[in-house]
Design a protein around this motif. Structure first.
Motif, short mmCIF file in Angstrom:
data_model
loop_
_atom_site.label_atom_id
_atom_site.label_comp_id
_atom_site.label_asym_id
_atom_site.label_seq_id
_atom_site.Cartn_x
_atom_site.Cartn_y
_atom_site.Cartn_z
N ASP A 15 0.78 -1.14 -0.16
CA ASP A 15 0.01 -0.11 -0.08
C ASP A 15 0.86 1.43 -0.19
N TYR A 48 -0.26 -4.18 -8.71
CA TYR A 48 -1.50 -4.75 -9.05
C TYR A 48 -1.18 -6.38 -9.25
N GLN A 51 -1.15 -8.30 -6.35
CA GLN A 51 -2.47 -8.56 -5.65
C GLN A 51 -3.39 -9.16 -6.35
N ASP A 233 0.60 -11.67 -0.29
CA ASP A 233 0.75 -12.22 -1.72
C ASP A 233 -0.26 -13.43 -1.97
N ASP A 234 -1.54 -12.71 -2.47
CA ASP A 234 -2.45 -13.53 -2.79
C ASP A 234 -2.06 -14.82 -3.69
#
Length: 448
Positions: A15, A48, A51, A233-234
């Motif tokens: 962020d 992005y 994410q 870290d999805d």
């Protein structure tokens, strides 16, 4: 501001990194620094990507590429092509990723940017690895390794070593893969590169899993997931959640595996990836097979087939075929199973994927046994067992138990008992490596 964003991104503070990149892009727009603005837009895209927001990443990459084309910035265009390759890779579109990575490498070689060439060689090699072209992958990894060793570039060497570890995971021997990831882990800790540390920890887990050391495997997955959760870290969380679910399925902890798969399915809505979508359905099918639900298992493997085919990732395509053949065998359509499994085994042998090759030989032996061809089954099993002499394998006890049954039917009681003794020894090792709460589940495996 842009450099501060880079620092925050390396620390996993995404962020704060994004906030700095946006401010940098706005200021660069005001002062007419188009090249700098393109860089800050590209950096926003990398956030992005991390994410899993591929649509927003694509917008930023397109904006950046348009600027760089307009000003004729060759190095910048190469970097953008590389980033677009990363976007395609994250989506699970590996042939498209390879095309962009190769274009970036071509530009970088013209510009003689050695550090960038290392990155591109590494990326091209990784795409070839995913597509099952292991010889090409190794050639590019070795090119990258030679350049970064000559330049003393430890950070790049760490990433290349991880990819070499992935290739070793596919081809074996697995202890060498584990060593590569341990070497990379040490480098990443010295560099405080938490994301790279998580990757090494996770794939150390997979090496343990292939060897049947499920306790250490699960511990490594948990260590990786802890770091990835801290980094938000999805994509990485999804990757190692699926691998952990597979390990739990291996030891018959089906309820725990199901719970992880349900969570992973929800995550896939946020970070869609074709290969991971296919793996999710494959793992569901494997769980269903162990529950004796062959019809539903076959449906899961058939769902996995489309995603696997579109991604062009060879290893997951072979897992789908192996699962489908095993479901057909469980349903009693032995000839159909024979065709699918023989094709999968031949493909695994051709590309040299050791674990899938062993699984294919085991499945073919089960088919031969079902057809009453004991000699054919023994030939497949003896070949597989000879391969496990060079590579410790978690499924060796299944091979030994199946061979013991065939030997018993042939009246060779002494050799059958010897096989059973060997199988019981590995079963005890696996059981003892497991946490206490998983030992009871493992004891209920049919082959145990």
């Amino acid at each position: 501001l842009n450099a501060t964003g880079v620092a925050y991104q390396q620390l996993g503070e995404l962020d704060l990194a994004m906030e700095n990149y946006r401010k940098a892009a706005d200021l660069r727009q005001k002062i007419g620094d188009q090249k700098g603005r393109a860089t800050s837009l590209k950096n926003q895209a990398t956030i992005y990507l991390a994410q899993g927001d591929y649509a927003k990443a694509q917008v930023k990459l397109d904006e950046s590429l348009a600027i760089l084309k307009d000003i004729g910035d060759g190095p910048g265009m190469a970097e953008l092509l590389n980033a677009v390759g990363g976007l395609e890779e994250n989506k699970g579109r590996y042939a498209a990723a390879l095309a962009h990575y190769r274009d970036a490498l071509h530009l970088r070689r013209e510009l003689s940017d050695q550090r960038a060439i290392v990155q591109s060689c590494n990326n091209v090699g990784y795409a070839y690895y995913l597509l099952g072209e292991y010889d090409h992958a190794e050639a590019y990894f070795q090119q990258a390794l030679q350049i970064c060793q000559a330049a003393g570039d430890r950070s790049s060497k760490m990433l290349v070593t991880q990819n070499i570890g992935l290739l070793q995971l596919a081809q074996g021997p697995w202890p060498e893969a584990r060593k590569s990831f341990l070497d990379a882990l040490q480098e990443s800790r010295e560099e405080d590169a938490k994301s790279a540390s998580a990757v090494s920890l996770g794939y150390i887990g997979l090496a343990w899993q292939y060897e049947g050391r499920y306790g250490p495997a699960l511990a490594s997955y948990d260590d990786a997931l802890k770091l990835l959760t801290e980094l938000a870290d999805d994509r990485g969380i999804l990757e190692f959640t699926l691998l952990k679910a597979g390990a739990l399925c291996d030891v018959n902890a089906l309820a725990q595996s199901d719970a992880l798969l349900n969570g992973a399915e929800a995550s896939l809505q946020k970070v869609p990836n074709l290969e991971q979508a296919a793996l999710l359905q494959v793992l569901r099918g494997e769980v269903l097979l162990k529950r004796g639900e062959a019809v539903r298992a076959r449906e899961s493997f058939e769902k996995a087939s489309q995603s696997a085919s579109t991604s062009q990732a060879v290893a997951i395509q072979l897992r789908v075929k192996l699962g489908l053949g095993e479901a057909q065998l469980a349903q009693g359509t032995v000839r159909d199973a024979q065709t699918v499994l023989e094709g999968a085994r031949r493909s695994a042998e051709r590309i040299g994927h050791l674990q899938l090759w062993l699984r294919g030989l085991e499945a073919e032996a089960r088919v031969q046994s079902a057809l009453g061809n004991a000699n054919g089954a023994r030939e497949d099993l003896n070949k597989a067992l000879a391969m496990t002499q060079r590579n410790a394998y978690g499924g060796t006890y299944r091979l030994q138990n199946l061979l013991a049954r065939i030997l018993t039917q042939a009246g060779d009681a002494a050799e059958a008992n010897a096989m059973k003794t060997k199988a019981r020894s590995q079963v005890a090792e696996i059981r003892n490596s497991l946490p206490a709460e998983l030992q009871a589940s493992f004891d209920r495996l049919p082959d145990v």
